[in-house]
Each structure stands twice: as C-alpha cells, then as structure tokens.
Design a protein around this motif. Structure first.
Motif, PDB file in Angstrom:
ATOM      1  N   HIS A   1      17.203   0.762  -7.456  1.00 48.48           N
ATOM      2  CA  HIS A   1      17.553   1.480  -6.237  1.00 48.48           C
ATOM      3  C   HIS A   1      18.047   0.496  -5.196  1.00 48.48           C
ATOM      4  CE1 HIS A   1      16.835   3.411  -2.284  1.00 48.48           C
ATOM      5  NE2 HIS A   1      17.212   4.505  -2.917  1.00 48.48           N
ATOM      6  N   SER A   2      19.102   0.862  -4.496  1.00 52.41           N
ATOM      7  CA  SER A   2      19.667   0.008  -3.456  1.00 52.41           C
ATOM      8  C   SER A   2      19.631   0.718  -2.109  1.00 52.41           C
ATOM      9  CB  SER A   2      21.116  -0.356  -3.799  1.00 52.41           C
ATOM     10  OG  SER A   2      21.731  -1.048  -2.732  1.00 52.41           O
ATOM     11  N   ASP A   3      19.309  -0.045  -1.067  1.00 54.51           N
ATOM     12  CA  ASP A   3      19.322   0.485   0.295  1.00 54.51           C
ATOM     13  C   ASP A   3      20.624   0.145   1.023  1.00 54.51           C
ATOM     14  OD1 ASP A   3      16.733   1.632   0.224  1.00 54.51           O
ATOM     15  OD2 ASP A   3      15.838  -0.350   0.524  1.00 54.51           O
ATOM     16  N   ASN A   4      21.596  -0.384   0.301  1.00 56.61           N
ATOM     17  CA  ASN A   4      22.868  -0.751   0.908  1.00 56.61           C
ATOM     18  C   ASN A   4      23.569   0.500   1.433  1.00 56.61           C
ATOM     19  OD1 ASN A   4      25.449  -1.588   1.568  1.00 56.61           O
ATOM     20  ND2 ASN A   4      25.720  -2.843  -0.256  1.00 56.61           N
ATOM     21  N   PRO A   5      23.787   0.603   2.737  1.00 59.14           N
ATOM     22  CA  PRO A   5      24.394   1.815   3.292  1.00 59.14           C
ATOM     23  C   PRO A   5      25.843   2.033   2.866  1.00 59.14           C
ATOM     24  CG  PRO A   5      24.240   0.098   4.969  1.00 59.14           C
ATOM     25  CD  PRO A   5      23.462  -0.392   3.777  1.00 59.14           C
ATOM     26  N   LYS A   6      26.490   0.976   2.335  1.00 60.33           N
ATOM     27  CA  LYS A   6      27.884   1.095   1.912  1.00 60.33           C
ATOM     28  C   LYS A   6      28.018   1.689   0.509  1.00 60.33           C
ATOM     29  CE  LYS A   6      29.504  -2.751   4.767  1.00 60.33           C
ATOM     30  NZ  LYS A   6      30.230  -4.055   4.780  1.00 60.33           N
TER      31      LYS A   6
END
Length: 233
Positions: free
Chosen positions: A55-60
C-alpha cells in the motif's frame, strides 16, 4: 531485497487489462490494485488465488495498492516485475551469484546498444565491462520446472541480440534468469509459447552470451537470491 512493510493479504477476484487486478481484502473490502506484470501470468491469476499487496500513501498515485506476491498451496511467487533488477543487483553486491563476483562498480539502467538500457553494468579494476540483462521467471507447468517466457516477447529477443553485439565488441555479456518461485530448481525455455525467443537464445549462446538461472527465497518481508537453478536444454 526488502519488500514494503506490512503487506496486505487478499483474494484475487480477477486480473484484467493487463495492469489491473480486483482483490477482496480480508475485511471484505474490494479494491483495485496495480499489476506491474505485463506477461500472461499463467497459473498465477486464477480467481480465488491468495495474493499479497503493498500500500502506498503517495497522493500522486491513482491506485494505492500494488500486487506483490501470489501464494500457492506449495509456493510463494513474486509477480512484481519492477523488482528483479534490484533483487539481482543486491545479490551481486553480497556475493550470492558466484559467476558475477568479480567487479569494482555496479551501475543500473545504463544506455547501450541500439537505443536500449542494460539492466546492470559491471566494471572491473582493469576496465573490463560485463553487461547483465535480467529476466523474471515465474511460469511453472511441470512440477519443479520453471519456464520462460510466459508470453511472446519480441523485446526479450532484441535484448539477446544486443548482448551478442556486446560480446562481439570484446565485452562479457550475461543473461540472468531470476526464478521468483520457491518450488522450482530447474528451468527451461518455453519453446511452444515463443519459438522465436528460443531461436534468439540459441544464437546468443552461440555468440558467447552466458546464461545463468538463480532462484529466490520469498516471504512477505523480503525476496533474496538463495540458490542456483539448473538451466536445461
């Protein structure tokens, strides 16, 4: 190579449009994950398969989840094709691939050949260069036997031709087949899937390109090269 922390377990519902997978998480939520693997993934994309996601929290990022592993009854399989170069580079650096132990520098994604980039370039103290191409292997249709490729790969044949060119120019060239399965100790070419790749393989080996296969230990925490794999004719 360490995997992202705290992989999330789920059940595969379907893989579609090559790069998308719908997965039901253990709490019942259904999400769409990115599948970095462009191959057919034969035997690894059946609905009901147990999968592991990061899981990634990168908003892009449009898709927050990435499909990392498939867990079969008797094997763990790494399916994220963004990882093999890093796995092999780490193995070279820690001496886990004996055939590639002697070098002084390691560079990744270096331009070479006809508008291509070599996965790994090794250079020795006396200036000698070793060009290393890495291929991810996860197809298994016979117990204990990994196969490559799992779909037609004109790009793979091109890489073999360019490695041959490096040998003709006086350099060393090595094709590393990274078997990202814990249940295989042998590997062969899938001639029935891509006969032209088989022809390119034979021509490259005749030209002096070295072919080696290595296997991985795989957990939900890391993937590491831990054995050599017999490359069968």
């Amino acid at each position: 190579m360490k995997l992202p922390q705290n992989l999330i377990q789920g059940t595969l519902l379907k893989r579609y449009k090559r790069f998308l997978a719908d997965v039901e998480l253990t709490d019942g939520e259904i999400i769409t994950a990115h599948c970095a693997n462009p191959g057919s993934m034969l035997g690894l994309k059946d609905p009901g398969c147990k999968v592991w996601l990061s899981h990634s929290d990168n908003p892009k990022r449009k898709l927050k989840y990435s499909w990392e592993l498939t867990e079969l009854e008797n094997a763990m399989v790494g399916i994220n094709t963004n990882h093999p170069n890093a796995i092999v580079a780490e193995a070279i650096e820690n001496g886990s691939i004996p055939a590639l132990k002697t070098y002084d520098s390691l560079k990744r994604e270096v331009k070479y050949g006809k508008n291509s980039r070599i996965d790994i370039l090794l250079e020795g103290a006396e200036g000698g260069k070793t060009y290393v191409e890495v291929k991810n292997v996860h197809l298994c249709r016979e117990e204990g036997l990994a196969e490559f490729p799992d779909s037609v790969t004109a790009r793979g044949a091109k890489h073999l031709a360019e490695l041959s060119d490096m040998v003709r120019d006086g350099h060393r060239a090595v094709m590393v087949f990274l078997v990202q399965r814990t249940d295989c100790d042998r590997m062969a070419l899938a001639h029935d899937i891509d006969p032209k790749y088989g022809e390119a393989f034979d021509a490259a080996r005749e030209a002096g390109v070295e072919m080696i296969a290595v296997g991985c230990g795989i957990t939900t925490e890391e993937i590491t090269v831990n054995r050599s794999v017999k490359l069968e004719e």
